[in-house]
Design a protein around this motif. Structure first.
Motif, PDB file in Angstrom:
ATOM      1  N   ARG A   1      13.365  61.347 -18.094  1.00 31.64           N
ATOM      2  CA  ARG A   1      14.062  60.856 -19.291  1.00 31.64           C
ATOM      3  C   ARG A   1      13.101  60.246 -20.308  1.00 31.64           C
ATOM      4  O   ARG A   1      13.423  60.146 -21.488  1.00 31.64           O
ATOM      5  CB  ARG A   1      15.092  59.804 -18.895  1.00 31.64           C
ATOM      6  N   HIS A   2      11.897  59.814 -19.866  1.00 32.58           N
ATOM      7  CA  HIS A   2      10.913  59.241 -20.789  1.00 32.58           C
ATOM      8  C   HIS A   2      10.227  60.311 -21.643  1.00 32.58           C
ATOM      9  O   HIS A   2       9.510  59.964 -22.591  1.00 32.58           O
ATOM     10  CB  HIS A   2       9.846  58.474 -20.017  1.00 32.58           C
ATOM     11  N   PHE A   3      10.416  61.562 -21.299  1.00 33.16           N
ATOM     12  CA  PHE A   3       9.737  62.663 -21.995  1.00 33.16           C
ATOM     13  C   PHE A   3      10.753  63.600 -22.655  1.00 33.16           C
ATOM     14  O   PHE A   3      10.592  64.820 -22.650  1.00 33.16           O
ATOM     15  CB  PHE A   3       8.849  63.422 -21.003  1.00 33.16           C
ATOM     16  N   ARG A   4      11.781  63.001 -23.239  1.00 37.34           N
ATOM     17  CA  ARG A   4      12.791  63.748 -23.984  1.00 37.34           C
ATOM     18  C   ARG A   4      13.139  62.990 -25.261  1.00 37.34           C
ATOM     19  O   ARG A   4      13.082  61.752 -25.292  1.00 37.34           O
ATOM     20  CB  ARG A   4      14.060  63.960 -23.152  1.00 37.34           C
ATOM     21  N   TRP A   5      13.491  63.750 -26.313  1.00 37.54           N
ATOM     22  CA  TRP A   5      13.951  63.171 -27.571  1.00 37.54           C
ATOM     23  C   TRP A   5      15.454  63.386 -27.697  1.00 37.54           C
ATOM     24  O   TRP A   5      15.976  64.429 -27.281  1.00 37.54           O
ATOM     25  CB  TRP A   5      13.239  63.827 -28.765  1.00 37.54           C
ATOM     26  N   HIS A   6      16.144  62.398 -28.280  1.00 37.78           N
ATOM     27  CA  HIS A   6      17.582  62.506 -28.476  1.00 37.78           C
ATOM     28  C   HIS A   6      17.960  62.025 -29.879  1.00 37.78           C
ATOM     29  O   HIS A   6      17.252  61.207 -30.474  1.00 37.78           O
ATOM     30  CB  HIS A   6      18.344  61.651 -27.461  1.00 37.78           C
ATOM     31  N   GLU A   7      19.088  62.521 -30.331  1.00 36.57           N
ATOM     32  CA  GLU A   7      19.649  62.092 -31.615  1.00 36.57           C
ATOM     33  C   GLU A   7      21.117  61.765 -31.414  1.00 36.57           C
ATOM     34  O   GLU A   7      21.917  62.647 -31.093  1.00 36.57           O
ATOM     35  CB  GLU A   7      19.473  63.209 -32.636  1.00 36.57           C
ATOM     36  N   PRO A   8      21.488  60.472 -31.540  1.00 38.84           N
ATOM     37  CA  PRO A   8      20.619  59.313 -31.788  1.00 38.84           C
ATOM     38  C   PRO A   8      19.777  58.985 -30.546  1.00 38.84           C
ATOM     39  O   PRO A   8      20.040  59.524 -29.472  1.00 38.84           O
ATOM     40  CB  PRO A   8      21.630  58.193 -32.095  1.00 38.84           C
ATOM     41  N   PRO A   9      18.771  58.121 -30.685  1.00 43.37           N
ATOM     42  CA  PRO A   9      17.908  57.827 -29.540  1.00 43.37           C
ATOM     43  C   PRO A   9      18.672  57.166 -28.398  1.00 43.37           C
ATOM     44  O   PRO A   9      19.632  56.436 -28.615  1.00 43.37           O
ATOM     45  CB  PRO A   9      16.852  56.872 -30.126  1.00 43.37           C
ATOM     46  N   ARG A  10      18.218  57.444 -27.169  1.00 44.57           N
ATOM     47  CA  ARG A  10      18.815  56.866 -25.979  1.00 44.57           C
ATOM     48  C   ARG A  10      17.811  55.952 -25.293  1.00 44.57           C
ATOM     49  O   ARG A  10      16.605  56.175 -25.370  1.00 44.57           O
ATOM     50  CB  ARG A  10      19.256  57.961 -25.004  1.00 44.57           C
ATOM     51  N   SER A  11      18.333  54.964 -24.614  1.00 46.43           N
ATOM     52  CA  SER A  11      17.462  53.998 -23.959  1.00 46.43           C
ATOM     53  C   SER A  11      16.506  54.689 -22.992  1.00 46.43           C
ATOM     54  O   SER A  11      16.895  55.590 -22.245  1.00 46.43           O
ATOM     55  CB  SER A  11      18.310  52.971 -23.199  1.00 46.43           C
ATOM     56  N   TYR A  12      15.254  54.271 -23.026  1.00 47.82           N
ATOM     57  CA  TYR A  12      14.177  54.764 -22.165  1.00 47.82           C
ATOM     58  C   TYR A  12      13.747  56.195 -22.480  1.00 47.82           C
ATOM     59  O   TYR A  12      13.016  56.800 -21.698  1.00 47.82           O
ATOM     60  CB  TYR A  12      14.562  54.666 -20.678  1.00 47.82           C
ATOM     61  N   ASP A  13      14.166  56.771 -23.610  1.00 55.29           N
ATOM     62  CA  ASP A  13      13.686  58.108 -23.958  1.00 55.29           C
ATOM     63  C   ASP A  13      12.328  58.013 -24.642  1.00 55.29           C
ATOM     64  O   ASP A  13      11.734  56.920 -24.745  1.00 55.29           O
ATOM     65  CB  ASP A  13      14.708  58.865 -24.805  1.00 55.29           C
ATOM     66  N   SER A  14      11.812  59.141 -25.117  1.00 52.50           N
ATOM     67  CA  SER A  14      10.464  59.159 -25.703  1.00 52.50           C
ATOM     68  C   SER A  14      10.345  58.187 -26.876  1.00 52.50           C
ATOM     69  O   SER A  14       9.301  57.535 -27.049  1.00 52.50           O
ATOM     70  CB  SER A  14      10.117  60.575 -26.172  1.00 52.50           C
ATOM     71  N   PHE A  15      11.397  58.106 -27.681  1.00 52.91           N
ATOM     72  CA  PHE A  15      11.329  57.218 -28.838  1.00 52.91           C
ATOM     73  C   PHE A  15      11.209  55.764 -28.416  1.00 52.91           C
ATOM     74  O   PHE A  15      10.302  55.043 -28.863  1.00 52.91           O
ATOM     75  CB  PHE A  15      12.558  57.384 -29.730  1.00 52.91           C
ATOM     76  N   TYR A  16      12.093  55.301 -27.574  1.00 53.60           N
ATOM     77  CA  TYR A  16      12.083  53.889 -27.206  1.00 53.60           C
ATOM     78  C   TYR A  16      10.870  53.526 -26.343  1.00 53.60           C
ATOM     79  O   TYR A  16      10.372  52.402 -26.409  1.00 53.60           O
ATOM     80  CB  TYR A  16      13.381  53.511 -26.496  1.00 53.60           C
ATOM     81  N   MET A  17      10.386  54.464 -25.554  1.00 52.73           N
ATOM     82  CA  MET A  17       9.172  54.192 -24.780  1.00 52.73           C
ATOM     83  C   MET A  17       7.964  54.049 -25.709  1.00 52.73           C
ATOM     84  O   MET A  17       7.084  53.212 -25.474  1.00 52.73           O
ATOM     85  CB  MET A  17       8.933  55.310 -23.768  1.00 52.73           C
ATOM     86  N   THR A  18       7.928  54.849 -26.775  1.00 49.68           N
ATOM     87  CA  THR A  18       6.853  54.721 -27.755  1.00 49.68           C
ATOM     88  C   THR A  18       6.996  53.420 -28.542  1.00 49.68           C
ATOM     89  O   THR A  18       6.003  52.732 -28.810  1.00 49.68           O
ATOM     90  CB  THR A  18       6.852  55.924 -28.702  1.00 49.68           C
ATOM     91  N   ALA A  19       8.235  53.077 -28.911  1.00 49.97           N
ATOM     92  CA  ALA A  19       8.479  51.815 -29.611  1.00 49.97           C
ATOM     93  C   ALA A  19       8.051  50.635 -28.747  1.00 49.97           C
ATOM     94  O   ALA A  19       7.539  49.625 -29.258  1.00 49.97           O
ATOM     95  CB  ALA A  19       9.949  51.701 -29.981  1.00 49.97           C
ATOM     96  N   TYR A  20       8.236  50.760 -27.440  1.00 43.55           N
ATOM     97  CA  TYR A  20       7.817  49.677 -26.542  1.00 43.55           C
ATOM     98  C   TYR A  20       6.303  49.482 -26.570  1.00 43.55           C
ATOM     99  O   TYR A  20       5.808  48.355 -26.460  1.00 43.55           O
ATOM    100  CB  TYR A  20       8.286  49.971 -25.114  1.00 43.55           C
ATOM    101  N   GLN A  21       5.551  50.574 -26.739  1.00 40.66           N
ATOM    102  CA  GLN A  21       4.097  50.438 -26.861  1.00 40.66           C
ATOM    103  C   GLN A  21       3.730  49.658 -28.122  1.00 40.66           C
ATOM    104  O   GLN A  21       2.778  48.865 -28.116  1.00 40.66           O
ATOM    105  CB  GLN A  21       3.450  51.825 -26.882  1.00 40.66           C
ATOM    106  N   LEU A  22       4.472  49.860 -29.194  1.00 41.85           N
ATOM    107  CA  LEU A  22       4.273  49.044 -30.395  1.00 41.85           C
ATOM    108  C   LEU A  22       4.583  47.585 -30.099  1.00 41.85           C
ATOM    109  O   LEU A  22       3.852  46.677 -30.509  1.00 41.85           O
ATOM    110  CB  LEU A  22       5.163  49.553 -31.528  1.00 41.85           C
ATOM    111  N   TRP A  23       5.678  47.363 -29.402  1.00 41.97           N
ATOM    112  CA  TRP A  23       6.108  46.001 -29.063  1.00 41.97           C
ATOM    113  C   TRP A  23       5.004  45.233 -28.335  1.00 41.97           C
ATOM    114  O   TRP A  23       4.776  44.048 -28.592  1.00 41.97           O
ATOM    115  CB  TRP A  23       7.371  46.084 -28.223  1.00 41.97           C
TER     116      TRP A  23
END
Length: 456
Positions: A424-446
């Motif tokens: 699930r960490h290596f998938r994109w969704h619209e809208p974004p889903r928890s723990y997907d690629s988007f939020y995992m990348t955002a966590y690196q920013l955090w």
């Protein structure tokens, strides 16, 4: 009128009477001067000890705060724990979870910090991302969802899909703020891939000039860049040209954060503690993993070898081995079929260290085997890649079969189950889903918030 120096300083006796006074002066000096000197030294020593004590207390408190708040998850020496049930896919049974070696360094620490990120992280996007009337709208405005999240049209974007998906999903997420004073980070929405396909900006030099001028413009038109020197600004790209795009603006190359698929610390413009690895993901239809028993082939690879010495060597050594499917160029069967029917899928450096083969392997349940030196793997401070992949130095490619056959069956089964957890960490969704690629990348920013930012 000049007074003559005392005999004990000059070392000369002028007469007998002067010589007689010498012992008295020396005696007085020996008795009085050390007493004053010792008091001064003692006072200075006490002052020094007090300063060191206060400094130690302050530094200890600062270190404790940074450890608790900033780098809890990025510590590589963390005890592995079993992921909490509510975080896992509903199809994963409790009995299976207890038998897994967790693919997370420390799930509890990560999950707690992740929840805080979802609630508090705020990102400001520069207005060019919303200006559809600009002559350069295609450079800044994201692709429409009908293009990005349609399997047929999105497949044409290919290796650069994550670059476009990140921007599109970010603008739809709850992390966006229109109040710059509340923002932790500022996103510069230019697309390197879009520039590369624009005849006005196709060349590398034109892209470098365009990016440098854009940063100069926002630094003059807005106060946010100058407040931090660009340390809280970031941009995303998957095209290899992107790593040179910042070369003509010192602040951009030195301070701003790259969110990049080409995350290799062998390249001069990538700084591991500052920049972020973005998973390179092709859009795939979600499919169940084939069982372990339905994978007759030991390993699979198919792809171009012209730009890779290690790929040349792989084909030369193993293309005739019937236990593996190793091809130069396209395989004689559908590409995804190679992932579905193999136990291990090989990722080898081409022109760049990164390819979408890693996310494809994870998606189809094929254990990734990584031959790509200097690759800063995505989410490596959260995920323990050794629990769901095999990492081999490029010089050991002649030992590939021996290494794969030496993996115990129990270890392979554990890796296979872990792929289901991390998929699930290596998938994109619209809208974004928890723990997907988007939020995992955002966590690196955090994790990088406030570490380089200057006070306003």
């Amino acid at each position: 009128m000049h007074s003559s120096a005392p005999p004990y300083l000059s070392g000369r006796r002028k007469n007998n009477s002067t010589a007689g006074t010498t012992p008295l002066l020396i005696s007085q000096t020996l008795k009085s001067k050390p007493r004053k000197t010792n008091i001064c030294k003692l006072f200075a020593l006490l002052l020094l000890l007090l300063t060191l004590l206060l400094t130690k207390v302050v530094l200890t408190q600062l270190v404790e705060v940074r450890v608790r708040v900033r780098v809890r998850v990025s510590n590589p020496i963390l005890i592995n724990k079993t992921p909490k049930l509510q975080s896992l896919n509903s199809s994963t049974s409790p009995s299976n979870i207890k038998n897994l070696n967790s693919p997370y360094h420390d799930w509890d620490l990560f999950a707690a910090d992740y929840q805080e990120m979802q609630q508090n992280l705020k990102i400001f996007v520069y207005p060019e991302a919303y200006n559809t009337c600009s002559p350069f709208a295609k450079i800044f405005v994201p692709f429409p969802n009908s293009t990005l999240f349609n399997l047929i049209s999105s497949s044409k974007i290919g290796n650069y899909y994550s670059e476009h998906a990140f921007k599109a999903v970010l603008l739809q997420s709850s992390l966006i703020t229109t109040s710059p004073e509340l923002a932790h980070f500022f996103f510069m929405p230019f697309s390197i891939n879009a520039m590369r396909n624009d005849p006005r900006l196709h060349s590398e030099e034109a892209i470098e000039n365009f990016v440098a001028e854009y940063v100069k413009r926002i630094s003059c038109g807005f106060e946010y860049w100058n407040a931090s020197g660009g340390a809280d600004h970031f941009y995303a790209y998957c095209h290899s040209v992107g790593r040179e795009a910042a070369s003509k603006h010192r602040g951009l190359s030195n301070n701003a954060i790259q969110v990049t698929c080409s995350s290799t610390y062998f390249q001069r413009f990538f700084v591991a503690h500052k920049d972020i690895g973005l998973p390179q993901v092709w859009p795939r239809r979600l499919a169940d993993h084939k069982s372990i028993n339905a994978r007759p082939k030991l390993a699979f690879f198919a792809g171009r070898i012209q730009n890779s010495r290690v790929r040349h060597k792989l084909v030369a050594l193993w293309s005739n081995d019937t236990s593996m499917d190793i091809y130069s160029g396209n395989a004689p069967f559908p590409f995804e079929e190679g992932f579905k029917r193999s136990k291990y899928c090989l990722h080898l450096k081409g022109y760049e260290v990164n390819t979408a083969r890693i996310s494809d392997a994870i998606h189809y349940g094929c254990i990734p085997v990584l031959f790509s030196n200097y690759y800063d793997l995505p989410f490596a401070n959260v995920l323990d890649w050794s629990k769901f992949s095999i990492i081999i130095n490029e010089v050991d490619i002649a030992s590939l079969k021996t290494i794969l056959l030496s993996v115990p069956d129990e270890t392979y089964r554990s890796m296979y189950q872990n792929l289901k957890l991390v998929r699930r960490h290596f998938r994109w969704h619209e809208p974004p889903r928890s723990y997907d690629s988007f939020y995992m990348t955002a966590y690196q920013l955090w994790l990088r918030r406030g570490l380089q930012r200057l006070p306003r």
